[in-house]
Design an enzyme around this catalytic site. Sequence first.
Site, mmCIF file in Angstrom:
data_model
loop_
_atom_site.group_PDB
_atom_site.id
_atom_site.type_symbol
_atom_site.label_atom_id
_atom_site.label_comp_id
_atom_site.label_asym_id
_atom_site.label_seq_id
_atom_site.Cartn_x
_atom_site.Cartn_y
_atom_site.Cartn_z
ATOM 1 C CG MET A 337 2.797 -26.875 -8.781
ATOM 2 S SD MET A 337 4.398 -26.680 -9.089
ATOM 3 C CE MET A 337 4.743 -25.187 -9.804
ATOM 4 C CG ASP A 356 -6.142 -28.797 -0.467
ATOM 5 O OD1 ASP A 356 -7.129 -29.367 -0.939
ATOM 6 O OD2 ASP A 356 -5.008 -28.603 -1.305
ATOM 7 C CB SER A 442 0.902 -25.509 -16.468
ATOM 8 O OG SER A 442 0.323 -26.463 -15.747
ATOM 9 C CG HIS A 463 3.271 -21.071 -15.564
ATOM 10 N ND1 HIS A 463 3.750 -21.439 -16.851
ATOM 11 C CD2 HIS A 463 2.900 -22.258 -14.933
ATOM 12 C CE1 HIS A 463 3.918 -22.818 -16.664
ATOM 13 N NE2 HIS A 463 3.322 -23.234 -15.820
ATOM 14 C CD GLU A 475 5.775 -19.040 -19.446
ATOM 15 O OE1 GLU A 475 6.070 -19.015 -20.163
ATOM 16 O OE2 GLU A 475 4.849 -19.844 -18.888
ATOM 17 C CG ASN A 513 4.326 -25.377 -20.014
ATOM 18 O OD1 ASN A 513 5.404 -25.709 -19.835
ATOM 19 N ND2 ASN A 513 3.359 -25.226 -19.162
ATOM 20 C CE1 TYR A 666 18.992 -18.205 -15.031
ATOM 21 C CE2 TYR A 666 18.684 -17.259 -17.221
ATOM 22 C CZ TYR A 666 19.562 -17.629 -15.866
ATOM 23 O OH TYR A 666 20.879 -16.835 -15.803
HETATM 24 P P1 NAD Z 1 -1.970 -31.203 -7.109
HETATM 25 O O1 NAD Z 1 -3.210 -32.254 -7.554
HETATM 26 O O2 NAD Z 1 -0.611 -31.550 -6.484
HETATM 27 O O3 NAD Z 1 -2.759 -30.083 -6.086
HETATM 28 C C1 NAD Z 1 -3.876 -29.405 -6.241
HETATM 29 C C2 NAD Z 1 -4.548 -29.478 -4.715
HETATM 30 O O4 NAD Z 1 -5.634 -28.540 -5.072
HETATM 31 C C3 NAD Z 1 -4.917 -30.677 -4.205
HETATM 32 O O5 NAD Z 1 -4.521 -30.720 -3.155
HETATM 33 C C4 NAD Z 1 -6.405 -30.611 -4.088
HETATM 34 O O6 NAD Z 1 -6.880 -31.222 -2.852
HETATM 35 C C5 NAD Z 1 -6.702 -29.073 -3.970
HETATM 36 N N1 NAD Z 1 -7.787 -28.575 -4.430
HETATM 37 C C6 NAD Z 1 -8.709 -29.066 -5.241
HETATM 38 N N2 NAD Z 1 -10.175 -28.203 -5.315
HETATM 39 C C7 NAD Z 1 -9.657 -27.331 -4.421
HETATM 40 C C8 NAD Z 1 -10.436 -25.989 -3.755
HETATM 41 N N3 NAD Z 1 -11.629 -25.912 -4.256
HETATM 42 N N4 NAD Z 1 -10.053 -25.391 -2.934
HETATM 43 C C9 NAD Z 1 -8.558 -25.503 -2.519
HETATM 44 N N5 NAD Z 1 -7.908 -26.551 -2.777
HETATM 45 C C10 NAD Z 1 -8.739 -27.527 -3.780
HETATM 46 O O7 NAD Z 1 -1.595 -30.436 -8.290
HETATM 47 P P2 NAD Z 1 -0.347 -29.309 -8.551
HETATM 48 O O8 NAD Z 1 0.496 -30.040 -9.532
HETATM 49 O O9 NAD Z 1 -0.039 -28.856 -7.344
HETATM 50 O O10 NAD Z 1 -0.773 -28.286 -9.749
HETATM 51 C C11 NAD Z 1 -1.538 -27.378 -9.098
HETATM 52 C C12 NAD Z 1 -1.492 -26.141 -10.361
HETATM 53 O O11 NAD Z 1 -0.427 -25.747 -10.482
HETATM 54 C C13 NAD Z 1 -2.205 -26.714 -11.420
HETATM 55 O O12 NAD Z 1 -2.943 -25.494 -11.919
HETATM 56 C C14 NAD Z 1 -1.091 -27.003 -12.489
HETATM 57 O O13 NAD Z 1 -1.255 -26.802 -13.893
HETATM 58 C C15 NAD Z 1 -0.170 -25.982 -11.877
HETATM 59 N N6 NAD Z 1 1.385 -26.464 -12.433
HETATM 60 C C16 NAD Z 1 1.657 -27.461 -12.101
HETATM 61 C C17 NAD Z 1 3.089 -27.811 -12.063
HETATM 62 C C18 NAD Z 1 3.667 -29.081 -11.941
HETATM 63 O O14 NAD Z 1 4.826 -29.616 -12.313
HETATM 64 N N7 NAD Z 1 2.850 -29.888 -11.429
HETATM 65 C C19 NAD Z 1 3.909 -26.962 -12.580
HETATM 66 C C20 NAD Z 1 3.325 -25.440 -12.841
HETATM 67 C C21 NAD Z 1 1.943 -25.192 -12.928
#
Ligand code: NAD
Length: 716
Positions: A337, A356, A442, A463, A475, A513, A666
């Site tokens: 994301m 990151d 999420s 979101h 959202e 969700n 949407y």
């Molecule tokens: P992901 O696992 O792909 O990415 C998370 C990243 O955060 C990783 O690269 C990790 O190295 C990094 N990270 C961990 N600790 C950290 C820190 N202290 N400082 C900086 N970076 C750090 O996860 P994602 O799917 O991208 O999800 C990220 C957020 O988005 C979550 O809260 C998730 O609920 C939300 N989200 C995900 C989706 C989806 O479809 N995957 C949709 C909407 C919202």
Amino acid sequence: MRGDFKHFQTMTLDDGLLLVGFDYLAKSVNVLNAESLSEWEGIVRFAQESPMVTGVLLLSLKEGIFCAGADLERLHEAQQQGAFQEVEQLVDTAHRTFDMMERSSKPFVAAVEGVCLGGGLELVLACHSRIASSHAKTCFGLPEVKLGIIPGFGGTQRLPRLIGVPASLEMMTTGKTLFPRQALKLGLTDATVTSIPSSIRTLQEIQKETLIQVAIAHARGLSSRAARHRPRPSQRWLSAPGIRSLVCRYVKGQVVKRVRHFYPAPLNAIEAVEMGMRSDVLEASLAIEKPRLLDLLAGPVSRHLVSLFLAGEEVKRRVGAVPEAITHVGVLGAGLMGSQIAGQLAEKGYTVMLRDVAQGILATAMGRIQHSQAAQVRKRIILPSDLRYRMMRITPTMHTKDLSTVPLVIEAVSEKLDVKRAVLAEFESQASPDAIFATNTSSYTLADIAARATHPQRCVGLHFFNPVAKMQLVEIVRAPFTSDRALAQACGLAKRLGKFPLVVRDGPGFLVNRILARYLAEAVIMVAEGVSIRRIDRVAKDFGMAVDSGRPMGPLELLDLVGLPVAMHVLTSLAVLGSRIESRDALLRMFVSGKKPVTFWSSGKENPQAVELVRQYRRAQSAPSGAVSDDLLHQRLFLPMVDEAVRCLNDKIVDHPWQVDFALTYGIGFPAFRGGLLAWARQEMTPEQITQALEALSDTYGKRFEPYPGLSRGGW
Ligand code: NAD
């Protein structure tokens, strides 16, 4: 020229060229309705009749918008009242006027800067030539199909004659827009000019712009007779009578494959083109295009689509004024994301600090962003230099202190509460006192994440949905402690990214969700009962789920897309809502027990591994299977969503049923042609009938179907 126009300014140059500036009074966009069109008709008639006028140059006095097309609020009113006389008159005026322009002995030229859509494009198609500015907002399109209708001002006839049948059918059946370089390549425009918009929007000032200078020179050298509509050779060949019907048949097949027969408009557009190419433009417009347009306008699909479109406008309007314009944003987490969000921010001109924990992760993220943005170079939307600038706007970093000066940070780190709280604490210790912390979580509530914050008023939810570039809903989550300023900044940012910022109250799963979880959980229960993966997804696709994205999708394919670990997280976190969020954890755990989660689908087929896991699970549980009809599967998937939506309204997650309808359309691809979840439910059954159906399901399948007590009262 003499004339007292409300929506146009006019000025005659020494050599008789009439400059006409469109500036719809009291609206931020130029629209075509009875008032503005009849004024334009007066101008065209004058230009044609006056011996002093040698030609006409039409331009817009609004920056970034040439003309947005027909006035949708009027169309909506007509649909609500079922009275279409005014629309019919409007169509007649447009046909008469555009025909007069096209046949005029004096050249009509359009200098297009900004959005030129629908009726706006039909207006410039009737000109003898079009010059476009390379302004970032300039685009051309006939998006009528997105409103369930076809172009009604001659567009179905003039566009194929100008750019050929295949390209125009693609535009008309998908609503796809063309950017300046694409329009030039197709011959929709005659030149693209790099031009800086003037800050004072008067005809006197605007004349100094390069775009207008070039367009004036072009108009002076143009004779209306010489300016013929001539598609490019390849398009001409494919538009020849024999080939044309093959092309139309092919596009029809593509449309049916994409949206089945749920949407009548694209098929009507194809027929209008196919039949119309045999006659004169005006004759075909009146005899073929007009009756189809009026029929479609009166139908339910267009009514739903126009309502949803206006709901989107309302969502954007509710944002109000944003206190400060932010240009610099921090993104925490460069995963799936975070990297997409950073790419979108850079695309819209923000500078981004992307943080990151490892160089490797950052390098992968930058590569992913570069790859997805490069698609726009391949499609001729942007230049390679634009791509370089976008990439330069993103600075990858491993140090939080590099984010100490950003006014707003979007948190997209791993979905673990302790990690999110630690990141927030670090942010509070380093960021400036008024910086905003927007979380993309999420499955946690904003209250969970900010529970230990020193300044919770700075925390807000932002979101995004996956894929970020495609999903238009965001959202904006508000907790009781969120300040108005944090809320406004989050809304403003989402809006500037071109998204719909829907404000929702903090709570488990927020709005989308929470409702989606009922649908997904029930699909998993059906799998555990032995219903085939294919059949469950087919029932949802037959209903139209995700058909608008161009990729119809059932709940199990959606689970594959979201990823089972993420989905399980969301389902677990929603267990706080009680027995109605039930899933088959044991089955799901089997799917995620290996190195890589097992998906339900693989290469377009039921995944044999998934089928085998279900078999093992059912054997271990001695799960009974009974015959179940498609109708029952359908009820089990969709009625719990209605129940949950009514509960959300009761919990004031949002205030109005239209917001639920808009969000699900949407956010998860609830079929737009049905008008949204609650609009669909209201049309299908009375509140009492829905309650009774849920009670019957509850008797057979258990407590999770018990209806919300307020559901039968209606009012939603
Ligand atoms: P992901 O696992 O792909 O990415 C998370 C990243 O955060 C990783 O690269 C990790 O190295 C990094 N990270 C961990 N600790 C950290 C820190 N202290 N400082 C900086 N970076 C750090 O996860 P994602 O799917 O991208 O999800 C990220 C957020 O988005 C979550 O809260 C998730 O609920 C939300 N989200 C995900 C989706 C989806 O479809 N995957 C949709 C909407 C919202």
